[in-house]
Design a protein around this motif. Structure first.
Motif, PDB file in Angstrom:
ATOM      1  N   LEU A   1       0.842  -1.200   0.000  1.00  0.00           N
ATOM      2  CA  LEU A   1       0.000   0.000   0.000  1.00  0.00           C
ATOM      3  C   LEU A   1       0.876   1.248   0.000  1.00  0.00           C
ATOM      4  O   LEU A   1       0.645   2.180  -0.778  1.00  0.00           O
ATOM      5  N   GLU A   2       1.889   1.269   0.865  1.00  0.00           N
ATOM      6  CA  GLU A   2       2.716   2.464   1.002  1.00  0.00           C
ATOM      7  C   GLU A   2       3.571   2.740  -0.229  1.00  0.00           C
ATOM      8  O   GLU A   2       3.998   3.871  -0.440  1.00  0.00           O
ATOM      9  N   THR A   3       3.813   1.720  -1.035  1.00  0.00           N
ATOM     10  CA  THR A   3       4.599   1.918  -2.260  1.00  0.00           C
ATOM     11  C   THR A   3       3.717   2.068  -3.497  1.00  0.00           C
ATOM     12  O   THR A   3       4.205   2.060  -4.621  1.00  0.00           O
ATOM     13  N   GLY A   4       2.410   2.212  -3.283  1.00  0.00           N
ATOM     14  CA  GLY A   4       1.504   2.464  -4.399  1.00  0.00           C
ATOM     15  C   GLY A   4       1.230   1.266  -5.275  1.00  0.00           C
ATOM     16  O   GLY A   4       0.761   1.407  -6.401  1.00  0.00           O
ATOM     17  N   GLN A   5       1.463   0.052  -4.757  1.00  0.00           N
ATOM     18  CA  GLN A   5       1.256  -1.154  -5.554  1.00  0.00           C
ATOM     19  C   GLN A   5      -0.060  -1.840  -5.248  1.00  0.00           C
ATOM     20  O   GLN A   5      -0.423  -2.816  -5.909  1.00  0.00           O
ATOM     21  N   LEU A   6      -0.776  -1.354  -4.249  1.00  0.00           N
ATOM     22  CA  LEU A   6      -2.013  -1.999  -3.824  1.00  0.00           C
ATOM     23  C   LEU A   6      -3.066  -0.936  -3.596  1.00  0.00           C
ATOM     24  O   LEU A   6      -2.789   0.078  -2.943  1.00  0.00           O
ATOM     25  N   ARG A   7      -4.242  -1.171  -4.129  1.00  0.00           N
ATOM     26  CA  ARG A   7      -5.356  -0.248  -3.870  1.00  0.00           C
ATOM     27  C   ARG A   7      -6.213  -0.825  -2.747  1.00  0.00           C
ATOM     28  O   ARG A   7      -6.823  -1.885  -2.894  1.00  0.00           O
ATOM     29  N   PRO A   8      -6.265  -0.144  -1.598  1.00  0.00           N
ATOM     30  CA  PRO A   8      -7.074  -0.649  -0.482  1.00  0.00           C
ATOM     31  C   PRO A   8      -8.548  -0.385  -0.707  1.00  0.00           C
ATOM     32  O   PRO A   8      -8.927   0.375  -1.599  1.00  0.00           O
ATOM     33  N   ARG A   9      -9.370  -0.994   0.117  1.00  0.00           N
ATOM     34  CA  ARG A   9     -10.790  -0.689   0.119  1.00  0.00           C
ATOM     35  C   ARG A   9     -11.041   0.543   0.985  1.00  0.00           C
ATOM     36  O   ARG A   9     -10.224   0.891   1.845  1.00  0.00           O
ATOM     37  N   SER A  10     -12.176   1.157   0.779  1.00  0.00           N
ATOM     38  CA  SER A  10     -12.462   2.406   1.494  1.00  0.00           C
ATOM     39  C   SER A  10     -12.465   2.201   3.006  1.00  0.00           C
ATOM     40  O   SER A  10     -11.959   3.040   3.766  1.00  0.00           O
ATOM     41  N   GLU A  11     -13.017   1.062   3.480  1.00  0.00           N
ATOM     42  CA  GLU A  11     -13.065   0.848   4.922  1.00  0.00           C
ATOM     43  C   GLU A  11     -11.666   0.641   5.515  1.00  0.00           C
ATOM     44  O   GLU A  11     -11.424   0.954   6.674  1.00  0.00           O
ATOM     45  N   GLN A  12     -10.737   0.130   4.694  1.00  0.00           N
ATOM     46  CA  GLN A  12      -9.360  -0.019   5.157  1.00  0.00           C
ATOM     47  C   GLN A  12      -8.687   1.339   5.317  1.00  0.00           C
ATOM     48  O   GLN A  12      -7.922   1.558   6.262  1.00  0.00           O
ATOM     49  N   VAL A  13      -8.977   2.251   4.397  1.00  0.00           N
ATOM     50  CA  VAL A  13      -8.418   3.602   4.499  1.00  0.00           C
ATOM     51  C   VAL A  13      -8.958   4.304   5.739  1.00  0.00           C
ATOM     52  O   VAL A  13      -8.214   4.983   6.469  1.00  0.00           O
ATOM     53  N   LEU A  14     -10.244   4.128   6.014  1.00  0.00           N
ATOM     54  CA  LEU A  14     -10.828   4.722   7.218  1.00  0.00           C
ATOM     55  C   LEU A  14     -10.180   4.152   8.478  1.00  0.00           C
ATOM     56  O   LEU A  14      -9.951   4.877   9.455  1.00  0.00           O
ATOM     57  N   SER A  15      -9.866   2.855   8.467  1.00  0.00           N
ATOM     58  CA  SER A  15      -9.212   2.224   9.617  1.00  0.00           C
ATOM     59  C   SER A  15      -7.815   2.795   9.837  1.00  0.00           C
ATOM     60  O   SER A  15      -7.378   2.966  10.980  1.00  0.00           O
ATOM     61  N   ILE A  16      -7.116   3.088   8.741  1.00  0.00           N
ATOM     62  CA  ILE A  16      -5.785   3.681   8.861  1.00  0.00           C
ATOM     63  C   ILE A  16      -5.876   5.077   9.451  1.00  0.00           C
ATOM     64  O   ILE A  16      -5.083   5.460  10.318  1.00  0.00           O
ATOM     65  N   GLU A  17      -6.844   5.862   8.980  1.00  0.00           N
ATOM     66  CA  GLU A  17      -7.042   7.199   9.553  1.00  0.00           C
ATOM     67  C   GLU A  17      -7.252   7.106  11.067  1.00  0.00           C
ATOM     68  O   GLU A  17      -6.669   7.875  11.841  1.00  0.00           O
ATOM     69  N   GLU A  18      -8.078   6.162  11.484  1.00  0.00           N
ATOM     70  CA  GLU A  18      -8.372   6.006  12.910  1.00  0.00           C
ATOM     71  C   GLU A  18      -7.138   5.540  13.679  1.00  0.00           C
ATOM     72  O   GLU A  18      -6.835   6.066  14.760  1.00  0.00           O
ATOM     73  N   ALA A  19      -6.396   4.570  13.111  1.00  0.00           N
ATOM     74  CA  ALA A  19      -5.219   4.023  13.794  1.00  0.00           C
ATOM     75  C   ALA A  19      -4.123   5.069  13.973  1.00  0.00           C
ATOM     76  O   ALA A  19      -3.371   5.035  14.951  1.00  0.00           O
ATOM     77  N   LEU A  20      -4.042   6.008  13.022  1.00  0.00           N
ATOM     78  CA  LEU A  20      -3.010   7.047  13.085  1.00  0.00           C
ATOM     79  C   LEU A  20      -3.525   8.342  13.715  1.00  0.00           C
ATOM     80  O   LEU A  20      -2.801   9.342  13.749  1.00  0.00           O
ATOM     81  N   SER A  21      -4.776   8.314  14.206  1.00  0.00           N
ATOM     82  CA  SER A  21      -5.390   9.492  14.834  1.00  0.00           C
ATOM     83  C   SER A  21      -5.369  10.697  13.906  1.00  0.00           C
ATOM     84  O   SER A  21      -5.084  11.829  14.313  1.00  0.00           O
ATOM     85  N   LEU A  22      -5.686  10.460  12.637  1.00  0.00           N
ATOM     86  CA  LEU A  22      -5.691  11.536  11.651  1.00  0.00           C
ATOM     87  C   LEU A  22      -7.047  12.243  11.627  1.00  0.00           C
ATOM     88  O   LEU A  22      -8.067  11.655  11.993  1.00  0.00           O
ATOM     89  N   PRO A  23      -7.073  13.487  11.174  1.00  0.00           N
ATOM     90  CA  PRO A  23      -8.368  14.148  10.960  1.00  0.00           C
ATOM     91  C   PRO A  23      -9.179  13.345   9.943  1.00  0.00           C
ATOM     92  O   PRO A  23      -8.629  12.814   8.975  1.00  0.00           O
TER      93      PRO A  23
END
Length: 278
Positions: free
Chosen positions: A64-86
């Motif tokens: 994901l971090e190297t742009g080789q994988l497209r995550p699902r929307s719920e996975q992106v939301l989980s990352i935002e939550e895990a990193l305490s992002l706005p």
């Protein structure tokens, strides 16, 4: 994460992009991956630790971090939550992926489809996108993974709290036109038969009696008004013209009148899967 860190993350990503843009098949996916990495680094979280929090492997997060994988929307939301992002810090970028993956002429229709309360769709040669399995979609889209993901995400309207009423009529030719090999076709037909329900009607019209053989079309009801989508040889056309919709509505009623009832159609689909694709 403080707002200043967010600005720093964007600055780092924009700088990194200049070095990789030429090699990336998806600039937006590259941006998303580098944002995840930059936000993770700014939070002092190791890649393996974030992957563990999310319940995925180190390899998944690395891709994901190297742009080789497209995550699902719920996975992106989980990352935002895990990193305490706005909220939206990553999703704002993720939402741009649809603009890369979908033809420009299709995007207006996608917006209408998302808001629809009723969808009536006739398919002449291919399984409708809202009913496609991922393997069938891959065969259709020649393994273009961003496009495949975008197509699968369209199906989210089927899982809404109040999903639209979906009505599909397919020409029997759809069941015989091979995409991806026998197993893909067998699984696709069985999945389509399994999807049938009171709110998702699937009917088959025999090719010999089908009164329309000029192309696929869909009518969606949005805010009480109808809008049509017609596929041509080179692109799709979105229309709200009264004259166009009158023609499409008449065609829909005529085709539906010649189609088998749902229970017969489902049996026909299952039988074709077993007899044609096994």
């Amino acid at each position: 994460m403080r707002a200043s860190h967010v600005r720093e993350a964007w600055s780092t990503v924009k700088s990194d992009e200049r070095g990789v843009m030429g090699r990336s098949s998806s600039p937006t996916l590259t941006t998303l991956g580098r944002l995840v990495r930059t936000y993770r680094d700014a939070s002092g979280i190791l890649q393996k630790d974030l992957a563990n929090r999310l319940g995925y492997s180190d390899g998944w997060l690395s891709n994901l971090e190297t742009g080789q994988l497209r995550p699902r929307s719920e996975q992106v939301l989980s990352i935002e939550e895990a990193l305490s992002l706005p909220r939206g810090a990553l999703m704002a970028v993720y939402d741009q992926l649809d603009r890369e993956s979908l033809p420009g002429w299709f995007r207006p229709w996608l917006e209408e489809e998302k808001k629809a309360t009723v969808v009536r769709s006739f398919a002449l040669t291919l399984v409708p996108g809202l009913l496609q399995t991922i393997d069938y979609a891959r065969a259709m889209l020649q393994d273009d993974e961003p496009a495949v993901t975008a197509r699968m995400e369209r199906q989210a309207i089927r899982q809404r709290e109040t999903p639209p009423a979906l009505y599909f009529v397919i020409d029997e030719a759809v069941l015989h036109r091979e995409r991806g090999g026998a197993k893909v076709m067998h699984d696709q037909l069985m999945a389509m038969a399994d999807a049938a329900s009171p709110r998702l009607t699937i009917q088959v019209v025999r090719s010999a009696v089908n009164p329309r053989n000029l192309g696929t079309f869909t009518i969606a009801t949005v805010d009480g008004n109808d809008v049509g989508y017609v596929e041509t040889a080179v692109r799709g056309i979105v229309t709200s013209s009264r004259d166009d919709l009158a023609v499409l509505s008449e065609a829909w009623e005529s085709i539906k009148a010649h189609a088998m009832p749902q229970h017969e159609s489902v049996d026909f689909i299952r039988r074709t899967a077993e007899e044609r694709w096994t």
